[in-house]
Design a protein around this motif. Sequence first.
Motif, PDB file in Angstrom:
ATOM      1  N   TYR A  69      -6.771  -9.921   8.336  1.00  0.00           N
ATOM      2  CA  TYR A  69      -5.677  -9.497   9.215  1.00  0.00           C
ATOM      3  C   TYR A  69      -6.022  -9.148  10.652  1.00  0.00           C
ATOM      4  CZ  TYR A  69      -1.533  -9.496   6.358  1.00  0.00           C
ATOM      5  OH  TYR A  69      -0.452  -9.886   5.657  1.00  0.00           O
ATOM      6  N   GLU A  98      -6.594  -4.118  -5.842  1.00  0.00           N
ATOM      7  CA  GLU A  98      -6.170  -4.395  -4.475  1.00  0.00           C
ATOM      8  C   GLU A  98      -5.044  -3.437  -4.087  1.00  0.00           C
ATOM      9  OE1 GLU A  98      -6.619  -5.235  -1.659  1.00  0.00           O
ATOM     10  OE2 GLU A  98      -6.095  -7.308  -1.188  1.00  0.00           O
ATOM     11  N   ASP A  99      -4.880  -3.223  -2.795  1.00  0.00           N
ATOM     12  CA  ASP A  99      -3.822  -2.329  -2.331  1.00  0.00           C
ATOM     13  C   ASP A  99      -2.468  -3.033  -2.296  1.00  0.00           C
ATOM     14  OD1 ASP A  99      -4.597  -3.984  -0.235  1.00  0.00           O
ATOM     15  OD2 ASP A  99      -4.784  -2.387   1.252  1.00  0.00           O
ATOM     16  N   VAL A 100      -2.419  -4.189  -1.637  1.00  0.00           N
ATOM     17  CA  VAL A 100      -1.141  -4.895  -1.486  1.00  0.00           C
ATOM     18  C   VAL A 100      -1.371  -6.401  -1.435  1.00  0.00           C
ATOM     19  CG1 VAL A 100      -1.225  -4.533   1.034  1.00  0.00           C
ATOM     20  CG2 VAL A 100       0.938  -5.153  -0.034  1.00  0.00           C
ATOM     21  N   ASP A 102       0.440  -9.717  -0.093  1.00  0.00           N
ATOM     22  CA  ASP A 102       1.515 -10.182   0.787  1.00  0.00           C
ATOM     23  C   ASP A 102       1.681 -11.683   0.570  1.00  0.00           C
ATOM     24  OD1 ASP A 102       3.291 -10.652   2.805  1.00  0.00           O
ATOM     25  OD2 ASP A 102       2.026  -9.960   4.433  1.00  0.00           O
ATOM     26  N   LEU A 105      -2.809 -15.003  -0.007  1.00  0.00           N
ATOM     27  CA  LEU A 105      -3.935 -15.774   0.521  1.00  0.00           C
ATOM     28  C   LEU A 105      -5.286 -15.143   0.171  1.00  0.00           C
ATOM     29  CD1 LEU A 105      -3.475 -18.162   2.787  1.00  0.00           C
ATOM     30  CD2 LEU A 105      -4.774 -16.568   4.200  1.00  0.00           C
ATOM     31  N   THR A 106      -5.389 -13.848   0.382  1.00  0.00           N
ATOM     32  CA  THR A 106      -6.650 -13.142   0.126  1.00  0.00           C
ATOM     33  C   THR A 106      -7.031 -13.222  -1.348  1.00  0.00           C
ATOM     34  OG1 THR A 106      -6.045 -11.606   1.885  1.00  0.00           O
ATOM     35  CG2 THR A 106      -7.852 -10.936   0.457  1.00  0.00           C
ATOM     36  N   LYS A 130       4.450  -7.703  -2.371  1.00  0.00           N
ATOM     37  CA  LYS A 130       5.600  -8.132  -1.563  1.00  0.00           C
ATOM     38  C   LYS A 130       6.201  -9.381  -2.193  1.00  0.00           C
ATOM     39  CE  LYS A 130       3.775  -6.085   2.643  1.00  0.00           C
ATOM     40  NZ  LYS A 130       3.552  -6.226   4.086  1.00  0.00           N
ATOM     41  N   ASP A 149       8.390  -5.554   4.441  1.00  0.00           N
ATOM     42  CA  ASP A 149       8.051  -4.710   5.601  1.00  0.00           C
ATOM     43  C   ASP A 149       6.575  -4.360   5.617  1.00  0.00           C
ATOM     44  OD1 ASP A 149      10.808  -4.382   6.281  1.00  0.00           O
ATOM     45  OD2 ASP A 149      10.975  -2.889   4.687  1.00  0.00           O
ATOM     46  N   PHE A 150       6.052  -4.059   6.785  1.00  0.00           N
ATOM     47  CA  PHE A 150       4.661  -3.634   6.895  1.00  0.00           C
ATOM     48  C   PHE A 150       4.572  -2.150   6.558  1.00  0.00           C
ATOM     49  CE2 PHE A 150       0.525  -2.709   8.673  1.00  0.00           C
ATOM     50  CZ  PHE A 150      -0.183  -3.851   8.351  1.00  0.00           C
ATOM     51  N   VAL A 151       3.706  -1.813   5.604  1.00  0.00           N
ATOM     52  CA  VAL A 151       3.599  -0.421   5.155  1.00  0.00           C
ATOM     53  C   VAL A 151       2.207   0.144   5.417  1.00  0.00           C
ATOM     54  CG1 VAL A 151       5.411  -0.586   3.397  1.00  0.00           C
ATOM     55  CG2 VAL A 151       3.059  -1.160   2.774  1.00  0.00           C
ATOM     56  N   LEU A 156      -3.713   2.113   2.986  1.00  0.00           N
ATOM     57  CA  LEU A 156      -3.284   0.994   3.842  1.00  0.00           C
ATOM     58  C   LEU A 156      -3.204   1.419   5.305  1.00  0.00           C
ATOM     59  CD1 LEU A 156      -1.309   0.663   0.999  1.00  0.00           C
ATOM     60  CD2 LEU A 156      -1.147  -1.525   2.134  1.00  0.00           C
ATOM     61  N   ASP A 157      -3.608   0.510   6.174  1.00  0.00           N
ATOM     62  CA  ASP A 157      -3.693   0.871   7.589  1.00  0.00           C
ATOM     63  C   ASP A 157      -2.867  -0.028   8.490  1.00  0.00           C
ATOM     64  OD1 ASP A 157      -5.408  -1.499   7.295  1.00  0.00           O
ATOM     65  OD2 ASP A 157      -5.971  -1.097   9.365  1.00  0.00           O
TER      66      ASP A 157
HETATM   67  P1  IMP Z   1      -2.334 -11.519   1.931  1.00  0.00           P
HETATM   68  O1  IMP Z   1      -3.619 -12.294   2.037  1.00  0.00           O
HETATM   69  O2  IMP Z   1      -1.268 -12.034   2.850  1.00  0.00           O
HETATM   70  O3  IMP Z   1      -1.844 -11.366   0.511  1.00  0.00           O
HETATM   71  O4  IMP Z   1      -2.641 -10.088   2.522  1.00  0.00           O
HETATM   72  C1  IMP Z   1      -3.389  -9.183   1.831  1.00  0.00           C
HETATM   73  C2  IMP Z   1      -4.084  -8.189   2.749  1.00  0.00           C
HETATM   74  O5  IMP Z   1      -3.394  -7.994   3.967  1.00  0.00           O
HETATM   75  C3  IMP Z   1      -4.129  -6.851   2.069  1.00  0.00           C
HETATM   76  O6  IMP Z   1      -5.326  -6.701   1.369  1.00  0.00           O
HETATM   77  C4  IMP Z   1      -4.019  -5.877   3.216  1.00  0.00           C
HETATM   78  O7  IMP Z   1      -5.282  -5.559   3.689  1.00  0.00           O
HETATM   79  C5  IMP Z   1      -3.268  -6.622   4.284  1.00  0.00           C
HETATM   80  N1  IMP Z   1      -1.828  -6.271   4.272  1.00  0.00           N
HETATM   81  C6  IMP Z   1      -0.792  -7.032   3.860  1.00  0.00           C
HETATM   82  N2  IMP Z   1       0.369  -6.392   3.990  1.00  0.00           N
HETATM   83  C7  IMP Z   1       0.061  -5.165   4.493  1.00  0.00           C
HETATM   84  C8  IMP Z   1       0.851  -4.019   4.838  1.00  0.00           C
HETATM   85  O8  IMP Z   1       2.084  -3.970   4.712  1.00  0.00           O
HETATM   86  N3  IMP Z   1       0.168  -2.945   5.318  1.00  0.00           N
HETATM   87  C9  IMP Z   1      -1.188  -2.922   5.477  1.00  0.00           C
HETATM   88  N4  IMP Z   1      -1.955  -3.966   5.168  1.00  0.00           N
HETATM   89  C10 IMP Z   1      -1.346  -5.090   4.680  1.00  0.00           C
END
Ligand code: IMP
Length: 179
Positions: A69, A98-100, A102, A105-106, A130, A149-151, A156-157
């Motif tokens: 990110y 994992e925390d979240v 979205d 991809l990760t 999400k 929404d971004f949380v 989470l930061d």
């Molecule tokens: P992804 O690869 O799009 O699923 O994103 C996953 C990573 O993005 C998470 O491990 C978080 O570090 C970061 N991320 C995604 N959404 C949020 C959010 O709402 N707040 C903070 N970090 C987020």
Amino acid sequence: METEIEHILIGEDEIKAKVAELADRISRDYQGKELLLVGILKGAFMFLADLCRHISIPVKFDFVVVSSYGSSTRSCGVVRIQKDLDADISDRHVLIVEDVIDSGLTLNYISKNFKARNPASLEICSLLAKPEANHSVDIKYTGFSIPSDFVVGYGLDFDENYRNRRNIAVLKKSPVKTT
Ligand code: IMP
Ligand code: MG
């Protein structure tokens, strides 16, 4: 700084109850097995610390540091392992924490990467998911399904801020940077 907070989405007590519930399910499902919990840093540190204290079976720990990110609230689309596992996970029962999720991809990247190392089993536990996450990655344990929404908070930061909040809050849309 606090002016960037829009509203609280999930309160402290709600998080506590959910974490205990997830830990109970995990303890039951992995009964008789040795579990390796793999935390995705940094975001999952608080969730993992609370979750593991409610797990009643033997567990070991490992961590990976992944970035996707930068300082934006939008994924840059590139996943990078900054610190890999210390452990050899072949023939082990691995649960990624994992925390979240979205875009997914990760976790997609991490799952594929870990599967190639032949674990006995590989599952995912994410505190938050999400809407996008549903069709991109298979999450066995989900705490809360949240809007896109971004949380921030509870690990989470946004730009490394707010990780120590006890609850999870929605960030105001105005400070969003685009990269
Ligand atoms: P992804 O690869 O799009 O699923 O994103 C996953 C990573 O993005 C998470 O491990 C978080 O570090 C970061 N991320 C995604 N959404 C949020 C959010 O709402 N707040 C903070 N970090 C987020
Ligand atoms: Mg993360």
